[in-house]
Design an enzyme around this catalytic site. Structure first.
Site, PDB file in Angstrom:
ATOM      1  CE1 TYR A  29      -3.415   2.828   0.783  1.00 24.42           C
ATOM      2  CE2 TYR A  29      -2.010   3.324   2.665  1.00 24.42           C
ATOM      3  CZ  TYR A  29      -3.048   3.671   1.826  1.00 24.42           C
ATOM      4  OH  TYR A  29      -3.711   4.851   2.001  1.00 24.42           O
ATOM      5  CD  GLU A  51      -8.927   7.888   3.938  1.00 25.91           C
ATOM      6  OE1 GLU A  51      -9.763   8.715   3.521  1.00 25.91           O
ATOM      7  OE2 GLU A  51      -7.901   7.593   3.308  1.00 25.91           O
ATOM      8  CD1 TRP A  59      -3.674   2.337   5.909  1.00 28.94           C
ATOM      9  CD2 TRP A  59      -5.822   2.855   6.199  1.00 28.94           C
ATOM     10  NE1 TRP A  59      -4.245   2.542   4.662  1.00 28.94           N
ATOM     11  CE2 TRP A  59      -5.550   2.861   4.818  1.00 28.94           C
ATOM     12  CE3 TRP A  59      -7.121   3.152   6.631  1.00 28.94           C
ATOM     13  CZ2 TRP A  59      -6.528   3.150   3.856  1.00 28.94           C
ATOM     14  CZ3 TRP A  59      -8.091   3.440   5.671  1.00 28.94           C
ATOM     15  CH2 TRP A  59      -7.785   3.436   4.307  1.00 28.94           C
TER      16      TRP A  59
END
Length: 205
Positions: A29, A51, A59
């Protein structure tokens, strides 16, 4: 042919932002998505949903659930998500692949409706969003992760405007993370191997 193990070991030695760690999903990522400018509305909506789901969580937890989110939220098609009825939202709360938080599920549907309203007003959500940085990614030069803020005056303004338009889970800290993710700002630290390539992407547009 290069041994995959050696290739992975070599990749892990590249200087990166400290938050990327060594988890393969996180590293990928960081190396391929984080900070790359996004102008596609469907991708922007995806990041807003993810988010918002992250609030209070890490995350990496959301990244591991990303594919399940894509299936659960109609591949992040805002028009389809905006039509999710009570039955569909109740089913989502039984889906172990996503964060089963009622407020976050309800927020995703509400945000989809607000997202469509912005598209109607500005022609695209991208046009609306990118005006907060005058259409051009901000290039920051951070010596270390300690220099990266959790929020900025721009994220404050962006967050405030989204809230005014009916969006939920769009506090300034969440929105600054969103801005970093979709390349509105380049917050790769100077020592990171991705800092200059991401900076060059901004110049190509």
């Amino acid at each position: 042919m290069t041994n995959p193990t050696k290739r992975a070991a070599h990749a892990s030695k590249k200087p990166r932002c400290g938050w990327a760690g060594e988890d393969e999903l996180y590293v990928t990522y960081h190396d391929t998505e984080w900070g790359v400018p996004v102008y596609d509305d469907q991708r922007l909506f995806e990041f807003l949903v993810l988010e918002g789901a992250q609030a209070g969580l890490s995350w990496i937890t959301i990244l591991r659930k990303r594919e399940a989110y894509r299936k659960a939220f109609a591949d992040f098609d805002a028009q389809k998500v905006a039509r999710f009825d009570d039955k569909k939202r109740a089913a989502l709360l039984q889906n172990p692949g996503i964060v089963r938080n009622r407020l976050k599920v309800e927020s995703a549907v509400k945000n989809a409706r607000a997202f469509l309203a912005v598209q109607e007003e500005y022609g695209s959500f991208s046009a609306y969003q990118w005006r907060f940085v005058d259409g051009k990614p901000l290039q920051n030069h951070r010596a270390s992760m300690k220099d990266v803020p959790a929020r900025t005056p721009i994220s404050d303004a962006f967050s405030k405007d989204l809230k005014k338009r009916g969006f939920n889970f769009v506090g300034s800290t969440i929105i600054y993370a969103h801005m970093q993710a979709v390349g509105m700002v380049n917050d790769h630290i100077d020592a990171c191997f991705r800092q200059k390539p991401v900076e060059k992407l901004a110049k190509k547009r």
